[in-house]
Write a protein that holds these residues in place. Structure first.
Motif, mmCIF file in Angstrom:
data_model
loop_
_atom_site.group_PDB
_atom_site.id
_atom_site.type_symbol
_atom_site.label_atom_id
_atom_site.label_comp_id
_atom_site.label_asym_id
_atom_site.label_seq_id
_atom_site.Cartn_x
_atom_site.Cartn_y
_atom_site.Cartn_z
ATOM 1 N N GLU A 64 0.958 -1.530 -0.292
ATOM 2 C CA GLU A 64 0.029 0.064 -0.229
ATOM 3 C C GLU A 64 0.902 1.524 0.390
ATOM 4 O OE1 GLU A 64 -3.207 -0.109 2.934
ATOM 5 O OE2 GLU A 64 -4.233 -1.895 2.117
ATOM 6 N N ARG A 66 0.548 4.953 0.606
ATOM 7 C CA ARG A 66 -0.296 6.360 0.814
ATOM 8 C C ARG A 66 -0.432 8.037 0.719
ATOM 9 N NH1 ARG A 66 -1.538 2.547 6.775
ATOM 10 N NH2 ARG A 66 -2.143 0.778 6.178
ATOM 11 N N THR A 71 -5.427 6.103 -1.938
ATOM 12 C CA THR A 71 -4.001 4.814 -1.331
ATOM 13 C C THR A 71 -3.859 3.948 -2.524
ATOM 14 O OG1 THR A 71 -4.473 4.698 1.131
ATOM 15 C CG2 THR A 71 -3.469 2.606 0.757
ATOM 16 N N LYS A 73 -2.942 0.610 -4.372
ATOM 17 C CA LYS A 73 -2.486 -1.059 -3.719
ATOM 18 C C LYS A 73 -2.314 -1.824 -4.825
ATOM 19 C CE LYS A 73 -5.956 -0.808 0.271
ATOM 20 N NZ LYS A 73 -7.156 -1.089 1.139
#
Length: 219
Positions: A64, A66, A71, A73
């Motif tokens: 992830e 951020r 965010t 993934k």
């Protein structure tokens, strides 16, 4: 019959006493052993040394990245061998699935037949700066004088603080290791306020189980 029963009871008693003596010995000498493969991990310090001496690994990770707005993934497969050979493949998301990065110790190759990518960068010098990789954490930990580890209930946390004095920028990198298996659980990269910027979960990891030839072998 009675004699056999007495002998059996006595034997059980002797075994129990021996077990108590052995356990007491281990406790007094603080000899705590967690088995990982053929390696005996005896203490938090030994786990730290074991991680720092990893010669190769292959891992399935969830990543992830951020920011303040969102965010992102990913799921990646990583392979590394200590002669500075590295391979990474994107498993998810689907739109960049199959994107493969291979570094053979000298040249960097990026390929994805689905996306029509096939690029080679000769004499590439920056693969060691890949902060998403376990070996990069290990190198940072070895070189820094801020490196430290902390023992928690079920894990060992290895931490290093990286600073760049020119722009007063720093990050904290933390690796969480299972005390029983000595395997990495997760890694976090935090900003100066210790806000998590990058989160890596090790879904599966095999240590010292792959060689250079296997990493560079064509599918």
């Amino acid at each position: 019959m009675k004699n056999k029963r007495k002998i059996l009871i006595f034997s059980i008693f002797v075994i129990i006493v021996l077990v108590i003596i052995i356990l007491n010995f281990f406790y007094k000498n603080n000899y705590k052993v967690a088995e990982f493969g053929n390696t005996s991990i005896k203490s938090a310090k030994s786990i730290e040394e074991y991680i720092l001496n990893i010669s190769s690994y292959e891992a399935d990770i969830s990543l992830e990245v951020r920011s303040n707005k969102n965010t992102n993934k990913y799921r990646l497969k990583q392979q590394y061998e200590s002669s500075n050979v590295f391979k990474q493949e994107v498993l998810e998301p689907e739109n960049i699935q199959g994107l493969i990065t291979i570094y053979d110790g000298k040249n960097l190759k990026i390929e994805n037949t689905k996306l029509g990518l096939n690029q080679i960068y000769e004499n590439y010098q920056y693969v060691s700066e890949n902060s998403l990789c376990l070996y990069n954490f290990i190198e940072d930990y070895k070189k820094s004088n801020t490196s430290k580890y902390e023992e928690k209930e079920n894990s060992i946390v290895m931490e290093v603080k990286l600073e760049q004095s020119a722009n007063k920028y720093c990050v904290y990198k933390k690796l969480y290791i299972d005390k029983n298996t000595a395997k990495p659980i997760k890694m976090e990269i935090e900003d100066i306020n210790q806000k998590v910027l990058v989160y890596i979960l090790y879904n599966e990891i095999k240590i010292n189980s792959i060689n250079k030839g296997e990493i560079l072998a064509l599918k």
